[in-house]
Design a protein around this motif. Structure first.
Motif, short mmCIF file in Angstrom:
data_model
loop_
_atom_site.label_atom_id
_atom_site.label_comp_id
_atom_site.label_asym_id
_atom_site.label_seq_id
_atom_site.Cartn_x
_atom_site.Cartn_y
_atom_site.Cartn_z
N VAL A 289 19.12 -6.35 -8.71
CA VAL A 289 19.25 -5.49 -7.54
C VAL A 289 18.46 -6.07 -6.36
CG1 VAL A 289 18.81 -3.21 -6.60
CG2 VAL A 289 19.67 -3.44 -8.92
N GLY A 290 17.17 -6.38 -6.61
CA GLY A 290 16.34 -6.97 -5.56
C GLY A 290 16.30 -6.14 -4.29
N SER A 291 16.20 -4.82 -4.43
CA SER A 291 16.25 -3.93 -3.27
C SER A 291 15.01 -4.08 -2.40
CB SER A 291 16.38 -2.49 -3.75
OG SER A 291 16.30 -1.61 -2.66
N LYS A 292 15.25 -4.09 -1.08
CA LYS A 292 14.13 -4.13 -0.14
C LYS A 292 13.58 -2.74 0.13
CE LYS A 292 15.84 -8.26 2.22
NZ LYS A 292 16.32 -8.83 3.50
N VAL A 293 14.36 -1.71 -0.20
CA VAL A 293 13.91 -0.34 0.00
C VAL A 293 13.22 0.13 -1.27
CG1 VAL A 293 14.63 2.03 0.47
CG2 VAL A 293 15.75 0.15 1.64
N ARG A 294 11.92 0.36 -1.19
CA ARG A 294 11.14 0.75 -2.36
C ARG A 294 10.86 2.24 -2.27
NH1 ARG A 294 6.55 -3.53 -1.42
NH2 ARG A 294 5.41 -2.21 -2.89
N ILE A 295 11.27 2.98 -3.31
CA ILE A 295 11.10 4.43 -3.36
C ILE A 295 10.06 4.74 -4.43
CG2 ILE A 295 12.27 6.63 -3.77
CD1 ILE A 295 14.88 5.15 -3.02
N ASN A 296 9.11 5.61 -4.10
CA ASN A 296 8.09 5.92 -5.08
C ASN A 296 8.66 6.77 -6.22
OD1 ASN A 296 7.47 8.92 -4.60
ND2 ASN A 296 7.25 8.09 -2.53
N ALA A 297 8.01 6.71 -7.38
CA ALA A 297 8.52 7.37 -8.58
C ALA A 297 8.61 8.88 -8.42
CB ALA A 297 7.63 7.02 -9.78
N PHE A 298 7.64 9.47 -7.71
CA PHE A 298 7.65 10.92 -7.53
C PHE A 298 8.90 11.36 -6.76
CE2 PHE A 298 6.50 14.67 -4.97
CZ PHE A 298 6.20 15.56 -5.99
N ALA A 299 9.20 10.66 -5.67
CA ALA A 299 10.39 11.00 -4.87
C ALA A 299 11.66 10.76 -5.67
CB ALA A 299 10.40 10.17 -3.58
N ALA A 300 11.68 9.68 -6.49
CA ALA A 300 12.88 9.37 -7.28
C ALA A 300 13.15 10.45 -8.32
CB ALA A 300 12.71 8.01 -7.94
N ILE A 301 12.12 10.82 -9.09
CA ILE A 301 12.29 11.83 -10.14
C ILE A 301 12.67 13.18 -9.53
CG2 ILE A 301 11.12 13.12 -11.97
CD1 ILE A 301 9.43 10.62 -12.49
N LEU A 302 11.95 13.57 -8.48
CA LEU A 302 12.24 14.85 -7.82
C LEU A 302 13.65 14.84 -7.24
CD1 LEU A 302 10.81 17.53 -7.21
CD2 LEU A 302 10.15 16.58 -4.99
N GLY A 303 14.05 13.71 -6.66
CA GLY A 303 15.39 13.61 -6.10
C GLY A 303 16.48 13.72 -7.15
N VAL A 304 16.24 13.12 -8.33
CA VAL A 304 17.22 13.21 -9.43
C VAL A 304 17.39 14.66 -9.87
CG1 VAL A 304 17.60 12.63 -11.86
CG2 VAL A 304 16.93 10.86 -10.25
N GLU A 346 4.71 2.49 -0.19
CA GLU A 346 3.66 1.73 0.49
C GLU A 346 2.37 2.55 0.43
OE1 GLU A 346 6.54 2.51 2.05
OE2 GLU A 346 7.62 0.61 1.99
N ARG A 347 1.67 2.41 -0.65
CA ARG A 347 0.51 3.27 -0.93
C ARG A 347 -0.78 2.61 -0.44
NH1 ARG A 347 -3.11 4.00 -5.26
NH2 ARG A 347 -2.23 2.16 -6.26
N PRO A 348 -1.41 3.16 0.62
CA PRO A 348 -2.67 2.58 1.10
C PRO A 348 -3.79 2.80 0.09
CG PRO A 348 -2.19 4.63 2.24
CD PRO A 348 -0.98 4.32 1.42
N GLN A 349 -4.66 1.82 -0.01
CA GLN A 349 -5.77 1.91 -0.96
C GLN A 349 -6.91 2.78 -0.42
OE1 GLN A 349 -5.55 0.61 -4.03
NE2 GLN A 349 -3.48 0.01 -3.47
N LYS A 350 -6.91 3.01 0.90
CA LYS A 350 -7.97 3.81 1.52
C LYS A 350 -7.45 5.20 1.86
CE LYS A 350 -10.55 0.10 1.49
NZ LYS A 350 -11.68 -0.04 0.56
N SER A 351 -8.32 6.15 2.03
CA SER A 351 -7.95 7.53 2.32
C SER A 351 -7.82 7.76 3.82
CB SER A 351 -8.99 8.49 1.74
OG SER A 351 -8.75 9.81 2.20
N PRO A 352 -6.77 8.44 4.27
CA PRO A 352 -6.65 8.79 5.69
C PRO A 352 -7.75 9.74 6.17
CG PRO A 352 -4.54 9.02 4.57
CD PRO A 352 -5.57 8.81 3.50
N MET A 353 -8.49 10.34 5.23
CA MET A 353 -9.60 11.20 5.62
C MET A 353 -10.72 10.39 6.26
SD MET A 353 -8.65 14.24 4.81
CE MET A 353 -10.16 15.21 4.77
N SER A 354 -10.88 9.12 5.83
CA SER A 354 -11.96 8.26 6.35
C SER A 354 -11.43 7.18 7.29
CB SER A 354 -12.70 7.60 5.19
OG SER A 354 -13.19 8.57 4.28
#
Length: 382
Positions: A289-304, A346-354
């Motif tokens: 497939v080699g998809s450039k669009v990466r969907i997180n697992a939570f959105a995929a499972i919830l969407g299914v 695209e999961r940032p390693q830092k928190s948006p709180m800081s």
């Protein structure tokens, strides 16, 4: 709309999502065949364009790809039905094996609980009576479902033909809908949507083939009965993300259990399915497939699950490509960029709180997250 207060804009977005869900529920009999035909017609576009370059008449260039799809589906149905007929031929031995397993289960229950054999028989008899009472309703429901399936697949070739025949008209409609300044983004969305849908659907076709051959072949070499049937059932159910694989495992266990008097083959089947799934998820499918669009697992499972509750099995199957298309649109629309962030991985390693930069919508921040998953903090203004 940009001049509206933020709360009003968010309320309109949420209201739009609710209306879209209601529309899918009320009109799924019309919408789902159209969506499926749209995705299949995009998959057939390369064949259509190839035939047109070879000076094949337009009508014939549309009908030939549709005929290829029909032959492919007919081949799957023939293969599946031939395997089912072999299973039916083994019904006497299956009945014998089921009796042995039920007897063993009854003895185990007697040893572990105070539930006697007579009470077990009475319980099964009561449940059987309830099942036969509801048999009429179940049969009528199955007849309605079967007729809807025939209508679904009967309309699809017509829709596919019309999508390919009127594709230039539909493209013009889309461009006229937007301002000329936005046409560049619209073109990018269309091209990327075509690439994503083609790679996804063609990848699924290849996935059915290699899972059937790989899983069925390994089980056949080991000596598992009805190996190819287990392989093709698992391959087809695996098209439904996450849920299909679980149901495929369950059916594989049941088929093995009814075909053998021992428990050992069940663990062999589960082990082989786990191996094939590992190869599929981590090596084969990403390369195909080699998809450039990466969907997180939570959105995929919830969407299914949402797709299944709104539109049944077809909704579960179309959930991932629909989410991928929505993410492409959201990423390019400033108004809906936050929804694209929610669907992506695209999961940032830092928190948006800081790290205040992570609170922004800008494409530059998103690119930095994709590049190194790290963000330098921005000092708050005094």
């Amino acid at each position: 709309m940009k001049d509206m207060p933020l709360t009003v804009r968010r309320s309109i977005e949420l209201l739009g999502l609710c209306l879209l869900g209601a529309l899918l529920v009320l009109g799924q009999g019309i919408i789902m065949p159209v969506l499926m035909a749209f995705f299949v017609s995009i998959m057939l576009l390369p064949v259509y364009r190839f035939l047109r370059r070879k000076k094949v008449p337009e009508v014939l260039a549309i009908l030939l790809p549709i005929l290829l799809v029909a032959i492919f589906i007919a081949g799957i149905i023939w293969f599946f039905s031939s395997q089912i007929s072999r299973l039916v031929a083994d019904f006497p031995s299956i009945q014998k094996n089921v009796s042995i397993h039920l007897s063993s289960l009854s003895d185990w229950i007697n040893q572990k609980t105070n539930f006697s054999t007579q009470e077990q028989v009475k319980f099964l008899k009561d449940q059987s009576n309830k099942m036969f009472t509801n048999a009429g309703a179940m049969a009528s429901g199955a007849a309605v479902s079967l007729s809807s399936v025939f209508v679904f697949f009967g309309l699809m070739p017509i829709y596919i033909y019309l999508f390919l025949f009127y594709k230039n008209l539909l493209l013009r409609f889309v461009f006229i809908w937007f301002e000329p300044s936005q046409h560049k983004k619209v073109e990018e969305v269309m091209k990327e949507t075509e690439v994503i849908i083609k790679s996804y659907l063609i990848g699924l076709v290849i996935q059915i083939a290699y899972i059937t051959v790989l899983l069925g072949g390994i089980l056949m070499l080991i000596g598992i009965k009805h190996a190819l049937l287990i392989g093709v059932i698992f391959a087809i159910l695996n098209l439904i993300p996450y849920v299909g694989a679980l149901v495929g495992n369950l059916i594989g266990v049941l088929l093995t259990l009814t075909s053998s008097q021992e428990i050992g083959p069940i663990f062999i089947v589960l082990g082989v399915i786990a191996l094939v799934q590992f190869l599929d998820n981590n090596i084969l499918m990403p390369r195909i497939v080699g998809s450039k669009v990466r969907i997180n697992a939570f959105a995929a499972i919830l969407g299914v699950f949402i797709g299944g509750s709104l539109a049944g099995v077809s909704g579960m199957f179309l959930a991932l490509p629909m989410i991928a298309v929505l993410k492409i649109i959201f990423d390019r629309a400033d108004m809906f960029k936050q929804w694209g962030v929610l669907l992506g991985d695209e999961r940032p390693q830092k928190s948006p709180m800081s790290f205040l930069r992570l609170r922004r919508k800008s494409d530059k921040v998103t690119q930095e997250i994709q590049a190194k998953d790290d963000i330098k903090p921005t000092k708050a203004k005094k």
